[in-house]
Design a protein around this motif. Structure first.
Motif, PDB file in Angstrom:
ATOM      1  N   LEU A 238     -14.971 -16.599 -54.345  1.00  0.00           N
ATOM      2  CA  LEU A 238     -15.203 -14.982 -53.668  1.00  0.00           C
ATOM      3  C   LEU A 238     -15.059 -13.898 -54.841  1.00  0.00           C
ATOM      4  O   LEU A 238     -14.081 -14.289 -55.947  1.00  0.00           O
ATOM      5  N   PRO A 239     -15.676 -13.032 -54.816  1.00  0.00           N
ATOM      6  CA  PRO A 239     -15.615 -11.883 -55.867  1.00  0.00           C
ATOM      7  C   PRO A 239     -14.305 -11.398 -56.140  1.00  0.00           C
ATOM      8  O   PRO A 239     -13.994 -10.783 -57.246  1.00  0.00           O
ATOM      9  N   SER A 240     -13.573 -11.234 -54.922  1.00  0.00           N
ATOM     10  CA  SER A 240     -12.329 -10.717 -55.004  1.00  0.00           C
ATOM     11  C   SER A 240     -11.450 -11.137 -53.559  1.00  0.00           C
ATOM     12  O   SER A 240     -12.154 -11.558 -52.755  1.00  0.00           O
ATOM     13  N   ALA A 241     -10.361 -11.066 -53.614  1.00  0.00           N
ATOM     14  CA  ALA A 241      -9.317 -11.312 -52.532  1.00  0.00           C
ATOM     15  C   ALA A 241      -8.023 -10.946 -52.824  1.00  0.00           C
ATOM     16  O   ALA A 241      -7.566 -10.689 -53.858  1.00  0.00           O
ATOM     17  N   LEU A 242      -7.194 -11.168 -51.556  1.00  0.00           N
ATOM     18  CA  LEU A 242      -5.939 -10.761 -51.712  1.00  0.00           C
ATOM     19  C   LEU A 242      -4.991 -12.030 -51.244  1.00  0.00           C
ATOM     20  O   LEU A 242      -5.547 -12.671 -50.424  1.00  0.00           O
ATOM     21  N   ILE A 243      -3.992 -12.211 -51.878  1.00  0.00           N
ATOM     22  CA  ILE A 243      -2.936 -13.482 -51.314  1.00  0.00           C
ATOM     23  C   ILE A 243      -1.826 -13.075 -51.303  1.00  0.00           C
ATOM     24  O   ILE A 243      -1.059 -12.642 -52.296  1.00  0.00           O
ATOM     25  N   ALA A 244      -0.866 -13.124 -50.123  1.00  0.00           N
ATOM     26  CA  ALA A 244       0.510 -12.905 -49.944  1.00  0.00           C
ATOM     27  C   ALA A 244       1.134 -14.276 -50.290  1.00  0.00           C
ATOM     28  O   ALA A 244       0.730 -15.229 -49.604  1.00  0.00           O
ATOM     29  N   TYR A 245       2.308 -14.062 -51.014  1.00  0.00           N
ATOM     30  CA  TYR A 245       2.995 -15.527 -51.144  1.00  0.00           C
ATOM     31  C   TYR A 245       4.568 -15.309 -51.023  1.00  0.00           C
ATOM     32  O   TYR A 245       5.085 -14.280 -51.481  1.00  0.00           O
ATOM     33  N   SER A 246       5.106 -16.129 -50.389  1.00  0.00           N
ATOM     34  CA  SER A 246       6.631 -15.919 -50.121  1.00  0.00           C
ATOM     35  C   SER A 246       7.258 -17.439 -50.652  1.00  0.00           C
ATOM     36  O   SER A 246       6.923 -18.274 -50.711  1.00  0.00           O
ATOM     37  N   CYS A 247       8.321 -16.895 -51.559  1.00  0.00           N
ATOM     38  CA  CYS A 247       9.439 -17.945 -51.841  1.00  0.00           C
ATOM     39  C   CYS A 247      10.551 -18.198 -50.911  1.00  0.00           C
ATOM     40  O   CYS A 247      11.400 -18.936 -51.537  1.00  0.00           O
ATOM     41  N   SER A 248      10.377 -17.850 -49.624  1.00  0.00           N
ATOM     42  CA  SER A 248      11.634 -17.966 -48.781  1.00  0.00           C
ATOM     43  C   SER A 248      11.676 -19.416 -48.267  1.00  0.00           C
ATOM     44  O   SER A 248      12.918 -19.861 -48.518  1.00  0.00           O
ATOM     45  N   LYS A 249      10.925 -20.033 -48.117  1.00  0.00           N
ATOM     46  CA  LYS A 249      10.814 -21.523 -47.533  1.00  0.00           C
ATOM     47  C   LYS A 249      10.867 -22.472 -48.748  1.00  0.00           C
ATOM     48  O   LYS A 249      11.873 -23.236 -48.879  1.00  0.00           O
TER      49      LYS A 249
END
Length: 400
Positions: A238-249
């Protein structure tokens, strides 16, 4: 004295999961079982500090000389380390510098800043498969986005209804956004196959809708590499995207609120532009991210010994959850439930969703002391050899 400003406020009911935890604590029964709150647990009901985290923390504390603010993008080396962990150094988007990240207060902070960036970019709504994590809706709505549900999971069949889901996806256009679970779907545990992910990205390429991926359980499904398939393909295709990432688990840093928002830009300059807006939005929300968790993660991922130890611990945690799934299914079969719960071993991550009603979950809790959320979500970490027969007995009584 009158109070015109706040006089019309009404009592807000507590969050359902937080309320469930409070009810569990208040229950005086010694044999009560907590399958509700989403944290990793050992068989003796502890959520321990990972040894790699403890070692990194000790080293940081011993050498700490200041409590000055972190820069807006987060702990030194944190964003680069998370990008490397999720995508790998050889990923084409990494080679082209199309990936950039900022540290956020947990995955929730990443989701909120990402939603605000979408709103700033012109998005009015975001589409998400139903059911989804309970906090997705308020986080998106707080940023001004309307949340539109797409059919995703068939509770009676205990499986994804992909044809129905794709029917909704195929109606999306260039002004739309699709929110996806990167791996270990919460609350169902039912993950898209790689072929299904490919089909979604085929649609995104042809129709032009944006993709926002929530990666909260990286490493809890199959492996760090396998669980990264969706994020890696999104950045590749894809030309662009957003990714949320968690270090909690995967780092066990629940209370430290360590997360990241990753921008995938069409080129290196576009990625820089996206990050400039992310830091601007962060400044207007919380200014600077909390330091402790980000420094721990950065320390672990930049130290070969700590990184290897952390990966080994994560492998053990993932294996324990898989073992709990197998234990529950095996016990159900031994207790004459046939294949009724077999779907649980086909799922990934901490959660599964039992095919029960809200009223039945009340009976589980009130009669049997088995606590789960009202939609039937159970945390597989709460299953162990000492309580599995009680869980199956309760299921047979309530749902069969």
């Amino acid at each position: 004295m009158s109070d015109p400003m706040f006089s019309d406020l009404k009592l807000v009911q507590p969050d359902a999961i937080l309320g469930l935890s409070a009810a569990f604590r208040a229950d005086t029964r010694e044999d009560k079982i907590d399958l509700g709150v989403g944290v990793f647990r050992t068989p003796d009901n502890r959520t321990p500090v990972m040894q790699a985290v403890a070692d990194a923390q000790n080293q940081l504390v011993e050498n700490e000389t200041t409590k000055v603010y972190l820069p807006p993008e987060g702990a030194p080396g944190f964003g680069e380390a998370i990008v490397d962990l999720l995508f790998g150094a050889g990923h084409p988007a990494a080679k082209d510098a199309r990936l950039a990240a900022i540290q956020t207060p947990g995955g929730c902070g990443a989701l909120r800043i990402g939603a605000e960036l979408l709103a700033r970019s012109g998005a009015k709504s975001i589409h998400v498969g139903e059911p989804t994590w309970a906090n997705h809706k308020p986080l998106m709505q707080a940023a001004g986005l309307e949340v539109i549900a797409l059919p995703f999971y068939n509770k009676e069949k205990c499986a994804i209804d992909f044809d129905d889901f794709m029917g909704g996806v195929e109606r999306l256009g260039k002004d739309n956004v699709l929110l996806l679970h990167g791996c270990c779907h919460n609350p169902t545990g039912a993950d898209l196959t790689n072929a299904q992910i490919d089909a979604i990205f085929d649609a995104a390429e042809s129709q032009g809708f944006a993709v926002f991926i929530d990666t909260a359980y990286h490493g809890f499904g199959e492996s760090l590499d396998a669980d990264a398939y969706m994020a890696r393909e999104a950045a590749r295709r894809l030309p662009s995207a957003l990714i949320a990432y968690s270090c909690s688990k995967n780092f066990g840093l629940y209370r430290e609120r360590a997360g990241a928002l990753i921008a995938v830009g069409r080129d290196a300059e576009h990625a820089k532009i996206m990050v400039s807006h992310m830091t601007s939005l962060a400044r207007g929300n919380y200014s600077m991210p909390p330091a402790h968790g980000g420094l721990i993660v950065s320390k672990i991922l930049h130290d070969d010994s700590l990184r290897a130890a952390w990966k080994n611990e994560l492998d053990h945690m993932r294996g324990a959850v898989i073992g709990n799934r197998e234990l529950l299914v095996k016990t159900a079969r031994e207790m004459q439930l046939g294949d009724r719960l077999d779907f649980i071993t086909r799922q990934r991550g901490m959660f599964s969703m039992l095919p029960v009603t809200k009223e039945q979950t009340d009976v589980f809790r009130e009669k049997h002391g088995v606590y789960m959320t009202g939609n039937g979500r159970i945390n597989m970490c709460g299953v162990n050899t000492s309580n599995v027969e009680a869980i199956v007995t309760a299921y047979k009584d309530v749902a069969v």
